[in-house]
Design an enzyme around this catalytic site. Structure first.
Site: not given
Ligand code: GLY
Ligand code: MN
Ligand code: MN
Length: 436
Positions: A38, A241, A258, A269, A348, A352, A359, A382, A386, A404, A406
């Site tokens: 709960d 992720h 990240d 981000d 990817h 975004h 996002h 970004e 990988y 990465r 970003e």
């Molecule tokens: N942290 C999520 C992305 O980079 O899209």
């Molecule tokens: Mn991002």
């Molecule tokens: Mn990110």
């Protein structure tokens, strides 16, 4: 500590100006959600409702319609007993006094009042299909409005429009107050990344680095992370992720973080990848420099008139060239791009939209054509590489490396501004930030 705040009244003014006289907008709050048993997750308001009003609590609905008294709010009523358990409530009286409402009711009055408010509305901007119970209430209210309309001649809504069409387009084009929030989120994120770079070393836990992010975010007045931070040492960095954050940094590894924080619920981000030992070496350095080159080329492509997809295309070309250099791919660059060979190591998108949602809302394409960038839009850049630890096609030295980089980029009248530019990124800057 004064933090910037969104100018909600100006957001409503923008929306009202764009609405026709027989159009209205209905936005309902996000539900509370159980974490387990709960115990609830901490409440985070729905981004549309927040953008319009700054109302922080659940069980609310906002109705906006051009006219003398445009803003009607339905909110949790004051309730001393409930407030002892779950916190203070502003109530309808607070909505009138402090949130710009022209009329306010307890949420229980929604069904009755909505039927009346909808009279004379032909087009209703409302997100159908997100909340079945609310959809039924809205339909019932429309039915009541239509019934009344047969007597008084006023129309009832006949057309539903998704919030994507207008509200989300306005959210996509950021105004000064919103950019101020994003700037502050970026500045706090800079502090947080510097704290992790100063603390990293062999034997340090991913969770310890996460705790520094959290501490720095909160210490500077942010509401907290805008999404679950990724703190990925070594080959965890090849998992896009990864949020377990329970591993230990080993000598010779890179750590990929990240993370971003919210100010006024606008989030940054950011990703940085840095050496556990404080110095980039060998294969890790080569991959890092390749991603950095691609990232700088992509940022350079951000300007009004460029398409969203063009920025990705620049990135894919730079990364594919790097994959050939690094011995990950062989062949002709153009052919490899056509074959999407890069997706093995860069799977990817490059960007975004960024704003109240990490996002963020706003269309990426129209009628199959990629969106043109315009001043006020904010997007991430970004790129990454990988290389899975068990990828037998890759040179052995590269296996298990994930990088990465970003940043958050604002499109300006004459190009762009990197909102997160202060965060160490060149090899020299990162090594200096990691030095003890
Ligand atoms: N942290 C999520 C992305 O980079 O899209
Ligand atoms: Mn991002
Ligand atoms: Mn990110």
């Amino acid at each position: 500590m004064t933090l910037p705040t969104p100018d909600f009244a100006s957001h409503r003014a923008r929306l009202l100006e764009a609405l026709g006289p027989d159009e209205a907008v209905l936005v309902v709050s996000a539900p509370t959600t159980l974490r387990n048993g709960d115990a609830e997750h901490r409440y985070r308001p729905d981004s549309d409702l927040w953008w319009l009003t700054g109302w922080p609590d659940p069980e609310a609905a906002v109705f906006l319609r051009p006219g003398a008294e445009p803003l009607s709010m339905f909110v949790q009523p004051r309730d001393p007993e409930r407030e002892t358990w779950t916190g203070r409530r502003a109530g309808p009286e607070g909505a009138l006094a402090a949130f710009g409402a022209d009329a306010a009711w307890p949420i229980e009055a929604l069904d009755e009042e909505l039927g009346r408010l909808l009279q004379g509305v032909r087009t209703l901007h409302y997100a159908i299909g997100h909340d079945a119970a609310m959809d039924r209430r809205v339909h019932a209210a429309i039915h009541r409005a239509a019934r009344a309309g047969r007597r008084n001649g006023l129309e009832a809504p006949e057309v539903f429009v998704s919030p994507d069409r207008l509200l989300h387009e306005l959210r996509l084009h950021k105004t000064g107050d919103e950019i101020a929030c994003l700037r502050r989120a970026a500045a706090i994120t800079d502090e947080a990344f510097r704290a992790t770079m100063a603390a990293v070393g062999p034997g340090v836990g991913e969770w310890e680095l996460e705790s520094l992010l959290q501490r720095t975010f909160l210490q500077h007045g942010s509401e907290g992370p805008g999404y679950t931070p990724i703190v990925a040492a070594g080959d965890n960095g090849t998992i896009l992720h990864y949020v377990t954050n329970r591993d230990v940094c080993e000598p010779g590894e890179l750590v990929l973080i990240d993370a971003g924080c919210e100010v006024g619920h606008y989030t940054s981000d950011v990703t940085r990848t840095f050496p556990v030992d404080g110095r980039f070496e060998g294969a890790g350095k080569a991959v890092y420099e390749a991603v950095l080159t691609a990232q700088l080329a992509a940022i350079d492509a951000v300007r009004p008139g460029a398409t969203f997809m063009a920025v990705h295309d620049v990135t894919v070309r730079a990364l594919t060239e790097a994959m050939i250099e690094l011995g990950l791919l062989t062949g002709d660059v153009d052919q490899l791009i056509e074959d999407e060979a890069h997706k093995r190591y860069y799977m990817h998108g490059t960007s975004h939209w960024l704003g109240l949602d990490v996002h963020d809302v706003g269309a990426y394409a129209r009628l199959g054509t990629s969106r043109t960038l315009a001043p006020g839009m904010v997007l991430t850049i970004e790129p990454g590489l990988y290389i899975a630890p068990d990828d037998e096609q890759a040179p052995e030295a590269l296996r298990g490396i994930g990088v990465r980089i970003e940043d958050d980029v604002l499109v300006t009248a004459d190009g762009h501004e990197v909102l997160t530019a202060a965060i160490p990124k060149t090899v020299a800057e990162v090594e200096a930030a990691c030095a003890r």
